[in-house]
Design a protein around this motif. Structure first.
Motif, PDB file in Angstrom:
ATOM      1  N   LEU A 104       1.097  -9.344  -5.800  1.00  0.00           N
ATOM      2  CA  LEU A 104      -0.250  -8.808  -5.988  1.00  0.00           C
ATOM      3  C   LEU A 104      -1.305  -9.902  -6.115  1.00  0.00           C
ATOM      4  O   LEU A 104      -2.442  -9.710  -5.695  1.00  0.00           O
ATOM      5  N   LYS A 128      -2.517 -10.575  -2.742  1.00  0.00           N
ATOM      6  CA  LYS A 128      -2.873  -9.362  -2.019  1.00  0.00           C
ATOM      7  C   LYS A 128      -1.858  -8.941  -0.951  1.00  0.00           C
ATOM      8  O   LYS A 128      -2.217  -8.523   0.146  1.00  0.00           O
ATOM      9  N   GLN A 176       0.589  -6.438   0.835  1.00  0.00           N
ATOM     10  CA  GLN A 176       0.334  -5.022   1.102  1.00  0.00           C
ATOM     11  C   GLN A 176       1.636  -4.252   1.303  1.00  0.00           C
ATOM     12  O   GLN A 176       2.685  -4.835   1.544  1.00  0.00           O
ATOM     13  N   ASP A 177       1.513  -2.911   1.233  1.00  0.00           N
ATOM     14  CA  ASP A 177       2.618  -2.004   1.542  1.00  0.00           C
ATOM     15  C   ASP A 177       3.876  -2.422   0.774  1.00  0.00           C
ATOM     16  O   ASP A 177       4.937  -2.642   1.362  1.00  0.00           O
ATOM     17  N   CYS A 189       7.390  -6.362   1.196  1.00  0.00           N
ATOM     18  CA  CYS A 189       5.932  -6.306   1.301  1.00  0.00           C
ATOM     19  C   CYS A 189       5.493  -6.921   2.624  1.00  0.00           C
ATOM     20  O   CYS A 189       6.289  -7.530   3.333  1.00  0.00           O
ATOM     21  N   THR A 190       4.217  -6.752   2.924  1.00  0.00           N
ATOM     22  CA  THR A 190       3.657  -7.209   4.186  1.00  0.00           C
ATOM     23  C   THR A 190       2.491  -8.161   3.921  1.00  0.00           C
ATOM     24  O   THR A 190       1.676  -7.914   3.030  1.00  0.00           O
ATOM     25  N   GLN A 237      -0.587 -15.942   5.041  1.00  0.00           N
ATOM     26  CA  GLN A 237      -0.470 -15.037   3.895  1.00  0.00           C
ATOM     27  C   GLN A 237       0.992 -14.806   3.523  1.00  0.00           C
ATOM     28  O   GLN A 237       1.331 -14.747   2.346  1.00  0.00           O
ATOM     29  N   LYS A 248       3.550  -7.541   9.693  1.00  0.00           N
ATOM     30  CA  LYS A 248       3.696  -6.116   9.994  1.00  0.00           C
ATOM     31  C   LYS A 248       4.589  -5.813  11.215  1.00  0.00           C
ATOM     32  O   LYS A 248       5.477  -4.968  11.122  1.00  0.00           O
ATOM     33  N   HIS A 253       7.043   3.212  -3.966  1.00  0.00           N
ATOM     34  CA  HIS A 253       5.897   2.539  -3.334  1.00  0.00           C
ATOM     35  C   HIS A 253       4.942   2.100  -4.440  1.00  0.00           C
ATOM     36  O   HIS A 253       4.620   2.881  -5.333  1.00  0.00           O
ATOM     37  N   LYS A 309       1.296   0.990  -5.611  1.00  0.00           N
ATOM     38  CA  LYS A 309      -0.112   1.124  -5.217  1.00  0.00           C
ATOM     39  C   LYS A 309      -0.814  -0.230  -5.352  1.00  0.00           C
ATOM     40  O   LYS A 309      -0.603  -0.967  -6.305  1.00  0.00           O
ATOM     41  N   THR A 310      -1.651  -0.541  -4.349  1.00  0.00           N
ATOM     42  CA  THR A 310      -2.464  -1.746  -4.409  1.00  0.00           C
ATOM     43  C   THR A 310      -3.934  -1.330  -4.337  1.00  0.00           C
ATOM     44  O   THR A 310      -4.253  -0.197  -3.982  1.00  0.00           O
ATOM     45  N   GLU A 366      -6.153  -2.456  -2.291  1.00  0.00           N
ATOM     46  CA  GLU A 366      -6.724  -2.561  -0.934  1.00  0.00           C
ATOM     47  C   GLU A 366      -6.656  -1.232  -0.224  1.00  0.00           C
ATOM     48  O   GLU A 366      -5.724  -0.496  -0.310  1.00  0.00           O
TER      49      GLU A 366
END
Length: 118
Positions: free
Chosen positions: A19, A22, A24-25, A45-46, A52, A94, A113, A115-116, A118
Motif C-alpha cells: 500500500l 500504491k 493495486q488489485d 498485487c499489480t 512500480q 497487469k 480482496h 480495498k485500496t 485508488e
C-alpha cells in the motif's frame, strides 16, 4: 509469539509495504485448507510498470521483519516473487498477471480482496 500471530503480522507488514507504493488489485489467497499447497498464503498485487513492480517489491522487503527466503524476477520486474516460506508474494504487471491467472489456478482457495484508495 505464536506461529499464527507471526503469520498474521507478516501478512499485515506485507500489505503495508504494498500500500505504501500504491500497489493495486491486492488479493490474498488462503491456501491452508488445500491439500499439498506450497504455503499458507499467496499475496498477489499489480504494479503499473517495471519501476512500480520493483518499488513494491522493495517496499515489502523493507516493511517485513524478516528477509525473504528466496526472491525471483527482479531483473525484468514483470513478475517478482518474494518467498517468505509460509507466505509467497507475487507482484505482477497487469498483462503478466492476467496471463498466468494464479487466482484461477488456485480457485479452491479462500480469496480476500483488499480495498485500496485508488
Amino acid at each position: 509469539m505464536s506461529e499464527k500471530n507471526n503469520t498474521e503480522q507478516m501478512l499485515s507488514s506485507i500489505l503495508e509495504g504494498i500500500l505504501k507504493v500504491k500497489g493495486q488489485d491486492i488479493t490474498i489467497l488462503d491456501l491452508r485448507s488445500i491439500e499439498n499447497a506450497v504455503c499458507s498464503y499467496f499475496v498477489i498485487c499489480t504494479g503499473g510498470s517495471n519501476t512500480q513492480v520493483s518499488a513494491i517489491s522493495g517496499a515489502v522487503q523493507r516493511q517485513t521483519p524478516q528477509k525473504p527466503w528466496h526472491v525471483e524476477g527482479e531483473q525484468n520486474a514483470e513478475w517478482i516473487l518474494l518467498d517468505y516460506v509460509d507466505i509467497v508474494v507475487h507482484v505482477f504487471q497487469k498483462p503478466i498477471r492476467e496471463y498466468y491467472d494464479i487466482e484461477g489456478l488456485w480457485g479452491d482457495a479462500k480469496i480476500t480482496h483488499i480495498k485500496t484508495n485508488e
